[in-house]
Scaffold this active site. Structure first.
Site, mmCIF file in Angstrom:
data_model
loop_
_atom_site.group_PDB
_atom_site.id
_atom_site.type_symbol
_atom_site.label_atom_id
_atom_site.label_comp_id
_atom_site.label_asym_id
_atom_site.label_seq_id
_atom_site.Cartn_x
_atom_site.Cartn_y
_atom_site.Cartn_z
ATOM 1 N N ASP A 40 -134.721 56.240 -11.003
ATOM 2 C CA ASP A 40 -133.928 57.361 -11.509
ATOM 3 C C ASP A 40 -132.437 57.236 -11.169
ATOM 4 O O ASP A 40 -131.716 58.223 -11.161
ATOM 5 C CB ASP A 40 -134.492 58.694 -11.008
ATOM 6 N N HIS A 247 -120.184 30.708 -13.932
ATOM 7 C CA HIS A 247 -120.491 32.137 -13.838
ATOM 8 C C HIS A 247 -121.106 32.511 -12.493
ATOM 9 O O HIS A 247 -121.956 33.399 -12.405
ATOM 10 C CB HIS A 247 -121.415 32.570 -14.990
ATOM 11 N N ASP A 264 -112.291 34.762 -9.221
ATOM 12 C CA ASP A 264 -112.000 35.241 -10.573
ATOM 13 C C ASP A 264 -112.379 36.704 -10.567
ATOM 14 O O ASP A 264 -113.568 37.049 -10.597
ATOM 15 C CB ASP A 264 -112.827 34.437 -11.593
ATOM 16 N N ASP A 275 -107.705 40.221 -15.615
ATOM 17 C CA ASP A 275 -108.599 39.063 -15.463
ATOM 18 C C ASP A 275 -107.792 37.931 -14.828
ATOM 19 O O ASP A 275 -107.024 37.263 -15.517
ATOM 20 C CB ASP A 275 -109.131 38.673 -16.861
ATOM 21 N N HIS A 358 -114.715 24.707 -20.812
ATOM 22 C CA HIS A 358 -114.552 26.029 -21.446
ATOM 23 C C HIS A 358 -113.218 26.103 -22.175
ATOM 24 O O HIS A 358 -112.385 25.211 -22.060
ATOM 25 C CB HIS A 358 -114.714 27.156 -20.421
ATOM 26 N N HIS A 362 -108.934 33.863 -24.034
ATOM 27 C CA HIS A 362 -109.652 34.874 -24.820
ATOM 28 C C HIS A 362 -108.762 36.093 -24.884
ATOM 29 O O HIS A 362 -107.875 36.270 -24.041
ATOM 30 C CB HIS A 362 -111.031 35.200 -24.210
ATOM 31 N N HIS A 369 -113.483 40.282 -22.451
ATOM 32 C CA HIS A 369 -113.435 39.396 -23.615
ATOM 33 C C HIS A 369 -113.239 40.331 -24.798
ATOM 34 O O HIS A 369 -114.208 40.816 -25.387
ATOM 35 C CB HIS A 369 -114.718 38.569 -23.738
ATOM 36 N N GLU A 412 -106.262 30.212 -18.886
ATOM 37 C CA GLU A 412 -107.124 29.923 -17.743
ATOM 38 C C GLU A 412 -107.724 28.516 -17.746
ATOM 39 O O GLU A 412 -108.940 28.345 -17.786
ATOM 40 C CB GLU A 412 -108.251 30.966 -17.648
ATOM 41 N N TYR A 416 -113.364 21.001 -12.956
ATOM 42 C CA TYR A 416 -114.587 21.200 -12.169
ATOM 43 C C TYR A 416 -115.251 19.845 -11.988
ATOM 44 O O TYR A 416 -115.652 19.223 -12.984
ATOM 45 C CB TYR A 416 -115.531 22.180 -12.892
ATOM 46 N N ARG A 433 -109.661 26.806 -10.991
ATOM 47 C CA ARG A 433 -109.213 27.483 -12.225
ATOM 48 C C ARG A 433 -108.016 28.341 -11.844
ATOM 49 O O ARG A 433 -107.966 28.900 -10.742
ATOM 50 C CB ARG A 433 -110.333 28.350 -12.832
ATOM 51 N N GLU A 435 -105.863 31.452 -13.648
ATOM 52 C CA GLU A 435 -105.936 32.336 -14.815
ATOM 53 C C GLU A 435 -104.927 33.460 -14.707
ATOM 54 O O GLU A 435 -104.884 34.182 -13.703
ATOM 55 C CB GLU A 435 -107.354 32.938 -14.916
#
Ligand code: GLY
Ligand code: MN
Ligand code: MN
Length: 464
Positions: A40, A247, A264, A275, A358, A362, A369, A412, A416, A433, A435
């Site tokens: 709940d 991710h 990130d 971002d 990647h 974006h 995004h 960004e 890697y 990275r 960004e």
């Protein structure tokens, strides 16, 4: 998320939308559903971005209707003292028109009786396609109710159109209010990144056990301290090799001397995302191989920044970043020219993808995004086909979007390096990275997120 207090702003947006509807058009925009987390307990409610963009209204269980004649109607929760004691004050239909700057309001319990009436003798019904589960079913029922009256001479809309086509274009160009909020969101996030960097160096200096969640806590603290409602997306706090998992989420892995940390993370402020990614040495000092790769990524981002200006294409920053990354991979021996050929071959064959898989950008806005076509609408008919060199699939290519003032996109690039045969060991498990959030201006772009440094020396300086 607090209710926005300038009803004129939303009235203007609705008027702009209404002006684009076909004659006899009716647009229906529900807010987001409440989401159960477990048993709940609900997730914190966050309104649907389209609905909020057009109303500034933050209560759940509401639907907006915009008519082509400029009238707007909201269906909202009725006043209910018993429920308000538990869940909070409701605006209610009596107060809604003045508070939200629209023409009329009804209780949401009247939706099923009033919507068919609103649709009678109209021509086109607009709603956001493929964004609200079950909405097409409701629309079907409302249209059925209209059609049932056909023998009375009442006509039913003959056309359904995707409202996203209109709203996405509106949201793609940010107005002054949106830019102010996004600038502030990015400032808050920048402060959070600095705070996490400092804490990392401090804990390692003090010999304290340091885990990813310690740094995540700093981010959350800074976001909330400055009024952000929540993170704009699940924060990535990745120590060491975890940075190579695109991710990865902030978890509990230890952060150690010699590691890089990739964060990130960006806050959401009044419905707008920021971002930001920064990659920094856990103890405040880059090792030589880390610094070599870091400077390549930074140079690639600088190339992307230089390519971001009104009149250029959405793909230009990506292409600029890729050229620098690919050259860097050849320079440091991540790619072997005897196997992959020249820089041009690497780019054409996308031979850089093992280390950069990647896209560079974006759209950014209410959604991290964000909505908005990546294809230039005036050139959508210019289709060419080609074979993707990596997947070997035939892909259709259309001209990418021409950048215009007021668009906001991320820049960004990253590198890697997973351990693999032939990959120099000194770079194994380094993930980087960088960004930033760029507002397109006439002559270039404004980086909204540069209150946190990107230069390696500057990062080391603030971590000392
Ligand atoms: N944080 C999500 C992204 O960078 O796209
Ligand atoms: Mn991003
Ligand atoms: Mn990001």
């Amino acid at each position: 998320m607090s209710q926005h207090t300038n009803p004129n702003l939303y009235a203007q947006r609705r008027a702009h939308l209404a002006a684009q509807l076909a004659k006899g058009g009716v647009a229906i925009i529900p807010t987001a559903p409440e989401q159960r987390r477990n048993r709940d307990s609900d997730f914190l409610f966050r309104p649907d971005s389209y609905f909020y963009y057009l109303t500034g209204f933050t209560e759940p269980n509401a639907t907006l209707v915009v008519l082509a004649n400029g009238h707007s109607i909201v269906f909202c929760q009725p006043k209910d003292e018993a429920r308000e004691i538990w869940d909070g004050i409701r605006l209610g239909p009596a107060a809604a028109p003045a508070a939200l700057g629209l023409q009329s309001a009804f209780a949401n319990t009247e939706l099923d009786t009033r919507l068919p009436t609103l649709l009678e003798n109209t021509d086109v019904v607009y709603f956001p396609f493929a964004t609200h589960h079950g909405l097409d079913g409701h629309i079907h029922h409302w249209l059925e109710a209209v059609r049932a009256k056909s023998r009375q001479g009442i006509t039913c809309p003959a056309e359904q159109r995707d409202l996203c086509v209109l709203l996405d274009e509106m949201r793609l160009i940010k107005d002054a209010t949106e830019i102010d909020i996004m600038r502030r969101a990015a400032q808050i996030s920048a402060g959070a990144h600095i705070r996490a960097m400092k804490l990392s160096a401090q804990r390692l200096r003090q010999g304290l056990e340091t885990r990813e969640f310690h740094l995540d806590a700093e981010l959350l603290h800074e976001f909330r301290l400055h009024g952000s409602q929540y993170p704009a997306y699940s924060s990535i706090v990745a120590g060491g090799a975890n940075a190579c998992v695109l991710h990865y989420r902030a978890d509990a892995a230890p952060i150690q001397h010699g590691d890089l940390v990739l964060i990130d993370a960006g806050c959401e402020l009044h419905g707008y995302a920021s971002d930001i990614t920064r990659t920094f040495p856990a103890n405040g000092k880059f090792t030589a191989p880390q610094r070599e790769l870091y400077d390549i990524v930074l140079a690639s981002q600088q190339a992307a920044v230089a390519a971001t200006q009104a009149g250029n294409r959405f793909n230009d920053p990506h292409d600029a970043a890729v050229a620098v990354l690919a050259q860097g991979m050849l320079d440091v021996g991540l790619l072997d020219p005897s196997k992959v050929g020249s820089l041009q071959d690497v780019i054409e064959q996308r031979a850089y993808t093992p280390f950069y898989m990647h896209r560079t950008s974006h759209w950014l806005g209410m959604d991290v995004h964000d909505c908005g076509s990546y294809i230039e609408p005036t050139e959508a008919h210019l289709v060419t086909e080609k074979i993707d060199p990596v997947t070997k699939q035939t892909v259709q290519v259309r001209p990418s979007r021409i950048l215009r003032e007021g668009m906001v996109l991320t820049l960004e690039p990253g590198l890697y390096v997973r351990p693999a045969a032939g990959v120099p060991e000194r770079y194994h498990n380094i993930g980087i990275r960088i960004e930033d959030d760029a507002l397109v201006t006439a002559n270039g772009c404004e980086l909204l997120s540069r209150d946190v440094p990107v230069d390696a020396d500057e990062i080391e300086a603030i971590m000392r």
